[in-house]
Design an enzyme around this catalytic site. Sequence first.
Site, short mmCIF file in Angstrom:
data_model
loop_
_atom_site.label_atom_id
_atom_site.label_comp_id
_atom_site.label_asym_id
_atom_site.label_seq_id
_atom_site.Cartn_x
_atom_site.Cartn_y
_atom_site.Cartn_z
N ASP A 163 -9.60 4.12 20.83
CA ASP A 163 -7.95 4.90 21.78
C ASP A 163 -6.72 4.57 20.60
O ASP A 163 -7.44 4.02 19.35
CB ASP A 163 -7.21 3.09 22.05
CG ASP A 163 -7.45 2.15 22.09
OD1 ASP A 163 -8.11 1.87 20.99
OD2 ASP A 163 -6.34 0.83 22.12
N GLU A 179 -8.48 -1.30 23.13
CA GLU A 179 -8.15 -1.64 22.16
C GLU A 179 -6.20 -2.34 21.96
O GLU A 179 -5.89 -3.52 21.70
CB GLU A 179 -8.38 -1.78 20.79
CG GLU A 179 -7.76 -3.23 19.47
CD GLU A 179 -6.71 -3.39 18.94
OE1 GLU A 179 -6.49 -4.55 17.83
OE2 GLU A 179 -5.73 -2.03 18.86
ZN LIG Z 1 -5.70 -0.71 15.48
#
Ligand SMILES: [Zn+2]
Length: 421
Positions: A93, A187
């Site tokens: 992401d 993340e």
């Molecule tokens: Zn990163």
Amino acid sequence: MSSAPYSSALAAELAPEVLARLLRYVRVDTRSDAAQEQSPSTPGQLELGRLLVEELRAIGLADAEQDANGFVFATLAGNVPGAPVIGLLAHLDTSPDKSGTGVEPLVQSDYDGGRIALPRCGTVLDPERMPELRSKVGHDLVTTSGDTLLGADDKAGMAEVMAAVAHLAAHPELPRATIRVGFTPDEEIGRGAHLFDIERFGARCAYTFDGSEAGEFTDETFSAASAELTIRGVEVHPGSAKDKLVNAARLAGRVLAALPQDRLTPETTSGREGFIHVDALKATAGTARIHAIVRDFDDDKLAEHVALLRATAEQIVASEPRARLEFEVEPQYPNMRRHLEHHPDVVAAAEQAVRLEGFEPERVPARGGTDGSILSARGLPTPNLFTGGQEYHSVREWASVQDMAAAAAVAVRLAGIWALR
Ligand SMILES: [Zn+2]
């Protein structure tokens, strides 16, 4: 053609592929979205994951697969009996902070050291304000078109891991440990590492490629907590409010004013100092909610900052007996250091790989978290390595091709270092 030298012949060889992969991956919009409950939080991450599975299989990693939560795992078998299994990780992401739709990366060859004016939105990369840029004269740079983020965070890391694995697969004569590749969702919204199936991944240790300046690595991050304060007042029609109204919004304002202003804030701290950061306030006369994140490298100090926030709110709210305070704290991620301390060989291998690539390793405490903060605490020791990307989470994001190639070479070297342990 660039005039800056590559850090090694290996990096020069890897550079074209790292660049081609980055340019391909950044075109898929993979911004995560904390408002969505499912994993991955956004369909773009599944789309990019599918592309990576295809590419991993094409390289020869036949077991490449995407699981129900969007994780992509694959194995490159080692060729040295008894060598351990190590993981190479990057996240799928990109930050929700800026648009990631329609990313059109630009390559600026042989950077001349001047200001770079991007075609859209008047965005300028100014070496006066970016000391890292000043040090990249002669490098080839990848930038945005000015109106989106680039997504080098963390697609640079992904391109580097892919290029490294492709190189190792094409060169069976190089001694290598067994490599487990892992691409993780979400993340940026702090979720991916919690769902990471460590047992199925089956590695002794792992390395995230999610850092910045060439030569840097991280074995220490903030410890993090979040706090939500709810102040309940007494709401009355203002025309007949005399001696009845208790204004929660005003009480929240007093709490914020009473918090430290010239210390313990993100804008007044650096290095190893922690902070209390009020990042959201929503208030009416009846109810006020203050959200804050609290950070420190030291767990005891983190607890002190949380206690200060609580005591400040309690004191202000107690001045009005009809008001009520609720205070909720949640731990977010721990400093990875206290978990990595028990695995000095994992950090030593990272340092050795960086040094072999020609850089003096620089240990940088991360004023943030990585997937490795949580993975290390959950039992998979995972320090973080540089990617060559800069100015993350902004439309000024850029990456040096030379530094990305160096990071890919570091990944190749890690496979060799662990083969001989
Ligand atoms: Zn990163």
